[in-house]
Design an enzyme around this catalytic site. Sequence first.
Site, PDB file in Angstrom:
ATOM      1  N   LYS A  98      36.390  29.864  27.956  1.00 18.97           N
ATOM      2  CA  LYS A  98      37.465  30.609  28.620  1.00 18.97           C
ATOM      3  C   LYS A  98      38.337  29.687  29.462  1.00 18.97           C
ATOM      4  O   LYS A  98      39.564  29.720  29.386  1.00 18.97           O
ATOM      5  CB  LYS A  98      36.876  31.696  29.515  1.00 18.97           C
ATOM      6  CG  LYS A  98      37.900  32.331  30.469  1.00 18.97           C
ATOM      7  CD  LYS A  98      37.229  32.973  31.668  1.00 18.97           C
ATOM      8  CE  LYS A  98      38.251  33.519  32.643  1.00 18.97           C
ATOM      9  NZ  LYS A  98      38.731  32.518  33.623  1.00 18.97           N
ATOM     10  N   ASN A  99      37.689  28.828  30.279  1.00 19.01           N
ATOM     11  CA  ASN A  99      38.459  28.012  31.217  1.00 19.01           C
ATOM     12  C   ASN A  99      39.274  26.920  30.523  1.00 19.01           C
ATOM     13  O   ASN A  99      40.193  26.368  31.117  1.00 19.01           O
ATOM     14  CB  ASN A  99      37.535  27.411  32.280  1.00 19.01           C
ATOM     15  CG  ASN A  99      37.046  28.468  33.270  1.00 19.01           C
ATOM     16  OD1 ASN A  99      37.660  29.522  33.406  1.00 19.01           O
ATOM     17  ND2 ASN A  99      35.944  28.202  33.933  1.00 19.01           N
ATOM     18  N   ARG A 102      44.986  34.506  37.013  1.00 24.89           N
ATOM     19  CA  ARG A 102      45.368  33.333  37.798  1.00 24.89           C
ATOM     20  C   ARG A 102      45.871  32.202  36.907  1.00 24.89           C
ATOM     21  O   ARG A 102      46.777  31.462  37.271  1.00 24.89           O
ATOM     22  CB  ARG A 102      44.151  32.883  38.616  1.00 24.89           C
ATOM     23  CG  ARG A 102      44.450  31.738  39.547  1.00 24.89           C
ATOM     24  CD  ARG A 102      43.348  31.544  40.549  1.00 24.89           C
ATOM     25  NE  ARG A 102      43.526  30.311  41.304  1.00 24.89           N
ATOM     26  CZ  ARG A 102      44.359  30.150  42.309  1.00 24.89           C
ATOM     27  NH1 ARG A 102      45.138  31.151  42.675  1.00 24.89           N
ATOM     28  NH2 ARG A 102      44.448  29.004  42.948  1.00 24.89           N
ATOM     29  N   CYS A 136      40.842  36.889  39.943  1.00 24.53           N
ATOM     30  CA  CYS A 136      39.745  37.412  40.766  1.00 24.53           C
ATOM     31  C   CYS A 136      39.993  37.121  42.244  1.00 24.53           C
ATOM     32  O   CYS A 136      40.538  36.084  42.594  1.00 24.53           O
ATOM     33  CB  CYS A 136      38.417  36.776  40.360  1.00 24.53           C
ATOM     34  SG  CYS A 136      37.777  37.298  38.764  1.00 24.53           S
ATOM     35  N   ARG A 188      42.889  30.863  47.558  1.00 21.46           N
ATOM     36  CA  ARG A 188      42.931  29.859  46.481  1.00 21.46           C
ATOM     37  C   ARG A 188      44.379  29.396  46.331  1.00 21.46           C
ATOM     38  O   ARG A 188      45.067  29.753  45.376  1.00 21.46           O
ATOM     39  CB  ARG A 188      42.414  30.454  45.161  1.00 21.46           C
ATOM     40  CG  ARG A 188      40.955  30.810  45.211  1.00 21.46           C
ATOM     41  CD  ARG A 188      40.380  31.004  43.829  1.00 21.46           C
ATOM     42  NE  ARG A 188      40.821  32.233  43.202  1.00 21.46           N
ATOM     43  CZ  ARG A 188      40.588  32.536  41.925  1.00 21.46           C
ATOM     44  NH1 ARG A 188      39.949  31.686  41.143  1.00 21.46           N
ATOM     45  NH2 ARG A 188      40.997  33.674  41.425  1.00 21.46           N
ATOM     46  N   PRO A 189      44.864  28.633  47.314  1.00 22.18           N
ATOM     47  CA  PRO A 189      46.283  28.250  47.284  1.00 22.18           C
ATOM     48  C   PRO A 189      46.578  27.306  46.117  1.00 22.18           C
ATOM     49  O   PRO A 189      45.685  26.639  45.600  1.00 22.18           O
ATOM     50  CB  PRO A 189      46.471  27.539  48.631  1.00 22.18           C
ATOM     51  CG  PRO A 189      45.110  27.064  49.006  1.00 22.18           C
ATOM     52  CD  PRO A 189      44.144  28.064  48.457  1.00 22.18           C
ATOM     53  N   ILE A 190      47.857  27.291  45.725  1.00 23.34           N
ATOM     54  CA  ILE A 190      48.246  26.381  44.639  1.00 23.34           C
ATOM     55  C   ILE A 190      49.123  25.251  45.190  1.00 23.34           C
ATOM     56  O   ILE A 190      49.923  24.671  44.474  1.00 23.34           O
ATOM     57  CB  ILE A 190      48.955  27.142  43.486  1.00 23.34           C
ATOM     58  CG1 ILE A 190      50.247  27.823  43.970  1.00 23.34           C
ATOM     59  CG2 ILE A 190      48.024  28.138  42.841  1.00 23.34           C
ATOM     60  CD1 ILE A 190      51.120  28.312  42.821  1.00 23.34           C
ATOM     61  N   ASP A 191      48.910  24.928  46.462  1.00 17.79           N
ATOM     62  CA  ASP A 191      49.767  23.906  47.070  1.00 17.79           C
ATOM     63  C   ASP A 191      49.598  22.534  46.415  1.00 17.79           C
ATOM     64  O   ASP A 191      50.560  21.762  46.340  1.00 17.79           O
ATOM     65  CB  ASP A 191      49.525  23.819  48.592  1.00 17.79           C
ATOM     66  CG  ASP A 191      48.061  23.580  48.954  1.00 17.79           C
ATOM     67  OD1 ASP A 191      47.194  23.979  48.164  1.00 17.79           O
ATOM     68  OD2 ASP A 191      47.786  23.010  50.026  1.00 17.79           O
ATOM     69  N   ASP A 232      30.755  29.038  39.182  1.00 13.25           N
ATOM     70  CA  ASP A 232      30.803  30.191  38.278  1.00 13.25           C
ATOM     71  C   ASP A 232      29.422  30.651  37.817  1.00 13.25           C
ATOM     72  O   ASP A 232      29.298  31.735  37.249  1.00 13.25           O
ATOM     73  CB  ASP A 232      31.657  29.864  37.038  1.00 13.25           C
ATOM     74  CG  ASP A 232      33.151  29.901  37.333  1.00 13.25           C
ATOM     75  OD1 ASP A 232      33.525  30.331  38.436  1.00 13.25           O
ATOM     76  OD2 ASP A 232      33.939  29.496  36.459  1.00 13.25           O
ATOM     77  N   ILE A 271      32.596  25.775  47.132  1.00 16.37           N
ATOM     78  CA  ILE A 271      33.890  25.870  46.436  1.00 16.37           C
ATOM     79  C   ILE A 271      34.668  27.095  46.922  1.00 16.37           C
ATOM     80  O   ILE A 271      35.790  26.973  47.410  1.00 16.37           O
ATOM     81  CB  ILE A 271      33.696  25.948  44.900  1.00 16.37           C
ATOM     82  CG1 ILE A 271      32.727  24.864  44.402  1.00 16.37           C
ATOM     83  CG2 ILE A 271      35.046  25.853  44.187  1.00 16.37           C
ATOM     84  CD1 ILE A 271      33.218  23.448  44.487  1.00 16.37           C
ATOM     85  N   ARG A 273      37.536  40.074  31.064  1.00 12.88           N
ATOM     86  CA  ARG A 273      38.455  38.939  31.232  1.00 12.88           C
ATOM     87  C   ARG A 273      37.827  37.626  30.784  1.00 12.88           C
ATOM     88  O   ARG A 273      38.548  36.690  30.445  1.00 12.88           O
ATOM     89  CB  ARG A 273      38.861  38.799  32.707  1.00 12.88           C
ATOM     90  CG  ARG A 273      39.997  39.706  33.158  1.00 12.88           C
ATOM     91  CD  ARG A 273      40.553  39.252  34.495  1.00 12.88           C
ATOM     92  NE  ARG A 273      40.721  37.809  34.502  1.00 12.88           N
ATOM     93  CZ  ARG A 273      40.153  36.991  35.391  1.00 12.88           C
ATOM     94  NH1 ARG A 273      39.392  37.466  36.345  1.00 12.88           N
ATOM     95  NH2 ARG A 273      40.353  35.684  35.315  1.00 12.88           N
TER      96      ARG A 273
END
Length: 420
Positions: free
Chosen positions: A23-24, A94, A118, A123-126, A306, A328, A398
């Site tokens: 999936k990932n 995401r 989720c 969970r920033p995307i900076d 996970d 994490i 998902r």
Amino acid sequence: MERVIKIRGGRTLSGEVSISGAKNATVALIPAAILASGPVTIVGVPQIADVQNLTKILQLLHVEVHQVAKDHLIIDPGHMQDMDLVDEAVTKLRASYYFMGALLGKYGHVKMKMPGGCDLGPRPIDLHLKGFEALGAKVTYERGCYVIDADELVGTDIFLDFASVGATINIMMAAVYAKGRTTIENAAKEPEIIDVATLLNNMGAKVRGAGTDVITIDGVSTMYGCIHEIIPDRIEAGTFLIMAAACGKDVTISNVIPTHLEALTSKLRDMGVPLKIEIDKIIVGESHSLKTTDITTRIYPGFPTDLQQPLTALLTQADGDSRVEETIYKERFKHCEELNNMGANIEVGTGEAMIHGPTPLFGAKVVATDLRCGAAMLVAGLIANGVTEIHDIYHIERGYSEIDQKLIALGAEIWREEVE
């Protein structure tokens, strides 16, 4: 009416299960395919809701998508247009953020809504955005949308403050057409990153060092179609290993890469689970009395966050106290309340949980608060006495391909129902 999964616990699992494509990796490979000028065939695509949502996003971009077999997807960007991604499909997962890197790399412009997924705390995307800016892009935020523009992307040295999988992949995709060389230092090393780099290289990119902490990308002027087979899903494989440890007898888990699972298999062996590891499969014998173990989640090759949730469900059956530390996603403990509702004895602190075992589990109504919590509920349901009713199963859909059919084939009593 709501669709739920019900499990009657206490059945012994046996037989063989084949693991689906990762999936990932899939959720990054599909956006990466739009960087090509011709059709890209991806083999081993899992039957999950995230793929359906990514397909909707491709169609918004006028990319042709053909499913020629159950797990074969042909993505043809021949008539693609750089459209604003403001559709609801973007907010459903995401991983839609991978279109940022792909569209920026291909067109020098992207406008898209904030990605969803989720709820695992902040969970920033900076790091992604800093990487794009380092390549020469300008990032603005307007009315719930990111707008990213670049007249020209130019290769540079980028150091990631945290070895983020998403940022590593997104910067790789943005950099394939950049002028000159891009170096990503402190890059994430997950197997899924190697898989994406393999696809990009098969398309004509020049990516080196994937799987190490320094990745270099030399920009190219064109990329073309290819055929690519996805690696097996190490998290799905790990989930089935845990299920087999919980209630299995001679369960064979095939289509796996055992080196991707060493953090888990070493812990299962510590717990007394008999494992026979072969080239592309793992056979799980019957577990009699489980020992306790402590886990600290780490970035790969450490113990995966996970698999923390499904393993916690198994630890409720171990004799003594086990400690789980989450480094994490510190808030990833919503499954513990659900497990306690089934009879577990788990104390949750800040970023950690203490599991007091063994405790008998009883069937109850529970909620899959996120994807891997859903996996934990499946593990618990297989162990529990009576019927477990899992709600919000769209989270499970998902990320786990045909999970109920695979469990039925192993001898589980699991079914879906409509409830009020």
